[in-house]
Design a protein around this motif. Structure first.
Motif, PDB file in Angstrom:
ATOM      1  N   LYS A  57       0.831  -1.205   0.000  1.00 12.25           N
ATOM      2  CA  LYS A  57       0.000   0.000   0.000  1.00 12.25           C
ATOM      3  C   LYS A  57       0.867   1.258   0.000  1.00 12.25           C
ATOM      4  O   LYS A  57       0.593   2.207  -0.736  1.00 12.25           O
ATOM      5  N   SER A  58       1.907   1.259   0.818  1.00 15.76           N
ATOM      6  CA  SER A  58       2.788   2.427   0.889  1.00 15.76           C
ATOM      7  C   SER A  58       3.552   2.629  -0.410  1.00 15.76           C
ATOM      8  O   SER A  58       3.690   3.758  -0.883  1.00 15.76           O
ATOM      9  N   ALA A  59       4.045   1.539  -0.974  1.00 15.52           N
ATOM     10  CA  ALA A  59       4.787   1.642  -2.233  1.00 15.52           C
ATOM     11  C   ALA A  59       3.890   2.185  -3.337  1.00 15.52           C
ATOM     12  O   ALA A  59       4.312   3.046  -4.126  1.00 15.52           O
ATOM     13  N   ASN A  60       2.654   1.721  -3.396  1.00 17.05           N
ATOM     14  CA  ASN A  60       1.750   2.208  -4.435  1.00 17.05           C
ATOM     15  C   ASN A  60       1.337   3.650  -4.171  1.00 17.05           C
ATOM     16  O   ASN A  60       1.196   4.436  -5.101  1.00 17.05           O
ATOM     17  N   TRP A  61       1.161   4.019  -2.905  1.00 13.20           N
ATOM     18  CA  TRP A  61       0.820   5.403  -2.579  1.00 13.20           C
ATOM     19  C   TRP A  61       1.921   6.349  -3.053  1.00 13.20           C
ATOM     20  O   TRP A  61       1.647   7.417  -3.600  1.00 13.20           O
ATOM     21  N   ILE A  62       3.163   5.966  -2.873  1.00  9.76           N
ATOM     22  CA  ILE A  62       4.280   6.818  -3.300  1.00  9.76           C
ATOM     23  C   ILE A  62       4.211   7.070  -4.804  1.00  9.76           C
ATOM     24  O   ILE A  62       4.401   8.194  -5.274  1.00  9.76           O
ATOM     25  N   VAL A  63       3.883   6.033  -5.552  1.00 10.07           N
ATOM     26  CA  VAL A  63       3.780   6.144  -7.005  1.00 10.07           C
ATOM     27  C   VAL A  63       2.606   7.047  -7.386  1.00 10.07           C
ATOM     28  O   VAL A  63       2.738   7.946  -8.223  1.00 10.07           O
ATOM     29  N   VAL A  64       1.450   6.817  -6.767  1.00  7.70           N
ATOM     30  CA  VAL A  64       0.266   7.623  -7.065  1.00  7.70           C
ATOM     31  C   VAL A  64       0.507   9.077  -6.648  1.00  7.70           C
ATOM     32  O   VAL A  64       0.172  10.009  -7.388  1.00  7.70           O
ATOM     33  N   LEU A  89      -9.420   6.828  -7.342  1.00  5.57           N
ATOM     34  CA  LEU A  89      -8.780   8.137  -7.223  1.00  5.57           C
ATOM     35  C   LEU A  89      -9.243   8.823  -5.942  1.00  5.57           C
ATOM     36  O   LEU A  89      -8.431   9.391  -5.208  1.00  5.57           O
ATOM     37  N   MET A  90     -10.544   8.747  -5.655  1.00  3.41           N
ATOM     38  CA  MET A  90     -11.078   9.371  -4.437  1.00  3.41           C
ATOM     39  C   MET A  90     -10.420   8.758  -3.200  1.00  3.41           C
ATOM     40  O   MET A  90     -10.068   9.481  -2.261  1.00  3.41           O
ATOM     41  N   LYS A  91     -10.232   7.454  -3.191  1.00  2.00           N
ATOM     42  CA  LYS A  91      -9.566   6.814  -2.050  1.00  2.00           C
ATOM     43  C   LYS A  91      -8.158   7.366  -1.860  1.00  2.00           C
ATOM     44  O   LYS A  91      -7.731   7.644  -0.742  1.00  2.00           O
ATOM     45  N   TYR A  92      -7.433   7.519  -2.976  1.00  2.43           N
ATOM     46  CA  TYR A  92      -6.074   8.058  -2.877  1.00  2.43           C
ATOM     47  C   TYR A  92      -6.085   9.528  -2.468  1.00  2.43           C
ATOM     48  O   TYR A  92      -5.169   9.976  -1.769  1.00  2.43           O
ATOM     49  N   LEU A  93      -7.100  10.270  -2.854  1.00  2.26           N
ATOM     50  CA  LEU A  93      -7.194  11.662  -2.409  1.00  2.26           C
ATOM     51  C   LEU A  93      -7.357  11.732  -0.896  1.00  2.26           C
ATOM     52  O   LEU A  93      -6.726  12.558  -0.229  1.00  2.26           O
TER      53      LEU A  93
END
Length: 135
Positions: A57-64, A89-93
């Motif tokens: 999750k953290s690795a993907n968050w860094i990319v997003v 996208l809303m979740k990542y926001l």
């Protein structure tokens, strides 16, 4: 153990992280070519929400996050983004807002406003109510 059905186990986490690293290189290339919208689309594609592994999750968050911060034209982004990506996208926001980092929060709020106008309140409700697919 039916609750864990469909989730990625720790053995596959390394494979996911390898895919995220590959995706990260592709996103960096797109950003160098001044294609931030394509970079964000790539970041959102294949997001690993069905894992409880925080490393993934953290690795993907860094990319997003890297792709999100490069977005200048929010309307252009949303007009070219398929509606199937609105909820993720809303979740990542919301993840970005939870960081408390001022520039990240400012960018996430700008995108959130436009995304809510386009996708409606249902997008917010689905992203908050879905506790299984967390980012």
């Amino acid at each position: 153990m039916a609750a864990n059905e469909g989730f990625v186990d720790a053995d596959n986490a390394e494979a996911i992280i390898t895919r995220i690293e590959h995706k990260s290189r592709k996103i960096e290339s797109l950003l160098k070519q001044s294609k931030p919208v394509e970079a964000l689309k790539t970041a959102l594609e294949g997001s690993p929400p069905k894992t409880r592994d925080e490393r993934c999750k953290s690795a993907n968050w860094i990319v997003v996050h890297r792709a999100l911060m490069a977005i200048k034209d929010v309307d252009g982004l949303l007009s070219s983004l398929d509606p199937e990506y609105y909820d993720i996208l809303m979740k990542y926001l919301y993840r970005g807002l939870s960081t408390g980092d001022r520039p990240t929060c400012d960018q996430c709020l700008r995108i959130h406003e436009k995304l809510t106008e386009r996708a409606g309140l249902g997008c917010i409700l689905r992203s908050l109510a879905d506790t299984v697919n967390t980012v």
